[in-house]
Design a protein around this motif. Structure first.
Motif, PDB file in Angstrom:
ATOM      1  N   ILE A   2       0.860  -1.183   0.000  1.00 42.40           N
ATOM      2  CA  ILE A   2       0.000   0.000   0.000  1.00 42.40           C
ATOM      3  C   ILE A   2       0.898   1.235   0.000  1.00 42.40           C
ATOM      4  N   ILE A   3       0.623   2.154  -0.912  1.00 49.30           N
ATOM      5  CA  ILE A   3       1.555   3.251  -1.167  1.00 49.30           C
ATOM      6  C   ILE A   3       1.417   4.383  -0.159  1.00 49.30           C
ATOM      7  N   ALA A   4       0.187   4.777   0.158  1.00 47.33           N
ATOM      8  CA  ALA A   4       0.001   5.978   0.980  1.00 47.33           C
ATOM      9  C   ALA A   4      -1.245   5.844   1.836  1.00 47.33           C
ATOM     10  N   GLY A   5      -1.394   6.792   2.758  1.00 47.98           N
ATOM     11  CA  GLY A   5      -2.582   6.825   3.590  1.00 47.98           C
ATOM     12  C   GLY A   5      -2.390   6.119   4.915  1.00 47.98           C
ATOM     13  N   GLU A   6      -3.496   5.676   5.505  1.00 45.80           N
ATOM     14  CA  GLU A   6      -3.509   5.077   6.840  1.00 45.80           C
ATOM     15  C   GLU A   6      -2.575   3.884   6.957  1.00 45.80           C
ATOM     16  N   TRP A   7      -2.494   3.083   5.896  1.00 42.56           N
ATOM     17  CA  TRP A   7      -1.689   1.849   5.932  1.00 42.56           C
ATOM     18  C   TRP A   7      -0.451   1.963   5.048  1.00 42.56           C
ATOM     19  N   ARG A   8       0.067   3.136   4.938  1.00 37.65           N
ATOM     20  CA  ARG A   8       1.222   3.390   4.073  1.00 37.65           C
ATOM     21  C   ARG A   8       2.354   2.394   4.340  1.00 37.65           C
ATOM     22  N   ILE A  35     -10.973  11.217  -3.582  1.00 40.00           N
ATOM     23  CA  ILE A  35     -11.047   9.884  -2.977  1.00 40.00           C
ATOM     24  C   ILE A  35     -11.497   9.926  -1.518  1.00 40.00           C
ATOM     25  N   GLU A  36     -11.122  10.966  -0.784  1.00 40.15           N
ATOM     26  CA  GLU A  36     -11.504  11.012   0.629  1.00 40.15           C
ATOM     27  C   GLU A  36     -13.010  11.183   0.761  1.00 40.15           C
ATOM     28  N   GLY A  37     -13.626  10.293   1.530  1.00 33.91           N
ATOM     29  CA  GLY A  37     -15.068  10.335   1.727  1.00 33.91           C
ATOM     30  C   GLY A  37     -15.883   9.706   0.610  1.00 33.91           C
ATOM     31  N   ALA A  38     -15.226   9.144  -0.391  1.00 34.13           N
ATOM     32  CA  ALA A  38     -15.932   8.596  -1.549  1.00 34.13           C
ATOM     33  C   ALA A  38     -16.480   7.206  -1.253  1.00 34.13           C
ATOM     34  N   LEU A  39     -17.547   6.859  -1.957  1.00 34.28           N
ATOM     35  CA  LEU A  39     -18.041   5.488  -2.007  1.00 34.28           C
ATOM     36  C   LEU A  39     -17.489   4.868  -3.281  1.00 34.28           C
ATOM     37  N   LEU A  56      -6.350  -1.967  -5.636  1.00 39.71           N
ATOM     38  CA  LEU A  56      -6.958  -0.653  -5.826  1.00 39.71           C
ATOM     39  C   LEU A  56      -7.926  -0.307  -4.700  1.00 39.71           C
ATOM     40  N   VAL A  57      -8.753  -1.270  -4.292  1.00 41.34           N
ATOM     41  CA  VAL A  57      -9.718  -0.963  -3.232  1.00 41.34           C
ATOM     42  C   VAL A  57      -9.011  -0.763  -1.896  1.00 41.34           C
ATOM     43  N   LEU A  58      -7.946  -1.509  -1.630  1.00 37.79           N
ATOM     44  CA  LEU A  58      -7.193  -1.308  -0.396  1.00 37.79           C
ATOM     45  C   LEU A  58      -6.522   0.066  -0.379  1.00 37.79           C
ATOM     46  N   GLU A  59      -5.978   0.471  -1.515  1.00 37.51           N
ATOM     47  CA  GLU A  59      -5.352   1.797  -1.602  1.00 37.51           C
ATOM     48  C   GLU A  59      -6.389   2.889  -1.376  1.00 37.51           C
ATOM     49  N   ALA A  60      -7.582   2.716  -1.946  1.00 38.44           N
ATOM     50  CA  ALA A  60      -8.644   3.711  -1.773  1.00 38.44           C
ATOM     51  C   ALA A  60      -9.071   3.821  -0.317  1.00 38.44           C
ATOM     52  N   LEU A  61      -9.253   2.682   0.345  1.00 32.95           N
ATOM     53  CA  LEU A  61      -9.645   2.704   1.755  1.00 32.95           C
ATOM     54  C   LEU A  61      -8.537   3.306   2.620  1.00 32.95           C
ATOM     55  N   SER A  62      -7.291   2.999   2.298  1.00 35.74           N
ATOM     56  CA  SER A  62      -6.170   3.565   3.041  1.00 35.74           C
ATOM     57  C   SER A  62      -6.141   5.084   2.929  1.00 35.74           C
ATOM     58  N   ARG A  63      -6.553   5.597   1.783  1.00 39.54           N
ATOM     59  CA  ARG A  63      -6.496   7.041   1.525  1.00 39.54           C
ATOM     60  C   ARG A  63      -7.789   7.764   1.906  1.00 39.54           C
ATOM     61  N   LEU A 105      -5.683  -5.644   8.603  1.00 36.02           N
ATOM     62  CA  LEU A 105      -5.622  -4.190   8.744  1.00 36.02           C
ATOM     63  C   LEU A 105      -6.618  -3.653   9.770  1.00 36.02           C
ATOM     64  N   ARG A 106      -7.457  -4.538  10.309  1.00 32.92           N
ATOM     65  CA  ARG A 106      -8.502  -4.167  11.265  1.00 32.92           C
ATOM     66  C   ARG A 106      -9.407  -3.083  10.688  1.00 32.92           C
ATOM     67  N   CYS A 107      -9.774  -3.293   9.434  1.00 33.21           N
ATOM     68  CA  CYS A 107     -10.619  -2.329   8.722  1.00 33.21           C
ATOM     69  C   CYS A 107     -12.069  -2.819   8.737  1.00 33.21           C
ATOM     70  N   PRO A 108     -12.979  -2.077   9.359  1.00 33.49           N
ATOM     71  CA  PRO A 108     -14.380  -2.484   9.385  1.00 33.49           C
ATOM     72  C   PRO A 108     -15.145  -2.101   8.114  1.00 33.49           C
ATOM     73  N   ARG A 109     -14.509  -1.316   7.266  1.00 31.40           N
ATOM     74  CA  ARG A 109     -15.180  -0.875   6.035  1.00 31.40           C
ATOM     75  C   ARG A 109     -14.930  -1.870   4.909  1.00 31.40           C
TER      76      ARG A 109
END
Length: 200
Positions: free
Chosen positions: A23-29, A60-64, A75-82, A107-111
């Motif tokens: 994962i490149i960037a964001g919460e799980w960078r 991307i932030e706040g997007a569905l 791609l979906v993991l990167e989007a959620l991370s960001r 990743l303990r991601c509930p989304r």
């Protein structure tokens, strides 16, 4: 990416038959996660993902998000991370779906709603949600992209100014896209064309 036909469940992260994505960037960078190896299950390359998410940075932030042919889930993991608010990921390959669910648990991601299903069959239904961002990276040489795009429009899966990312073996200018989609950006890496479209 295109999906293999085997149905083996993914094994331990470092066992034979495993690849990895970063994962490149964001919460799980910089987190590295296992993906099952197989034809077409390779993650979208880091350089391509970095370019795509630079294009999408204001949106991307706040997007569905919908990832209709999720494969490795890169791609979906990167989007959620960001910062995507939520996501739906579809794939017909049980190994890919099991692995993506496992990675979200790590990743303990509930989304994220991860569904083992055929994307075209899913999109033939009346829309359950309207998406801000859609990733379309179907298996090549199966004429899936145009049908998928048309179903997104016909069944009202897209918000008014939605962004749609495509990977294809053919140049974006040759694709039969809905008439209200505008080509925003495009690049080519090797034999793969990737493009970002905006719904108008």
């Amino acid at each position: 990416m295109a999906k293999p036909t085997h149905t083996a469940r993914p094994g331990p992260a470092h066992s034979k038959g495993q690849g990895h994505l970063r994962i490149i960037a964001g919460e799980w960078r910089s987190r590295r996660l296992a993906v099952p190896e197989g034809e077409g299950l390779r993650p979208t390359p880091d350089r391509v993902r970095e370019t795509l998410f630079n294009w999408l940075a204001p949106h991307i932030e706040g997007a569905l998000v919908l990832d209709a042919f999720t494969g490795s889930g890169a791609l979906v993991l990167e989007a959620l991370s960001r910062g995507a608010e939520d996501a739906v990921a579809l794939d017909s390959n049980p190994a890919a779906i099991a692995n993506l669910k496992n990675n979200l648990e790590i990743l303990r991601c509930p989304r994220g709603q991860i569904l083992q299903t055929d994307a075209l069959r899913y999109l033939q239904n009346t829309a359950k949600h309207q998406f801000d961002v859609v990733f379309l990276d179907p298996p090549f040489h199966q004429d899936l992209l145009a049908d998928t795009c048309n179903l997104l429009e016909q069944n009202q899966w897209l918000r008014g100014q939605a962004w749609i990312y495509t990977e294809s073996e053919a140049a974006p200018s040759s694709l039969q896209m809905p008439g209200n989609w505008r080509l925003h950006r495009e690049k080519k890496t090797g034999q793969v064309h990737y493009a970002l479209w905006q719904r108008g």
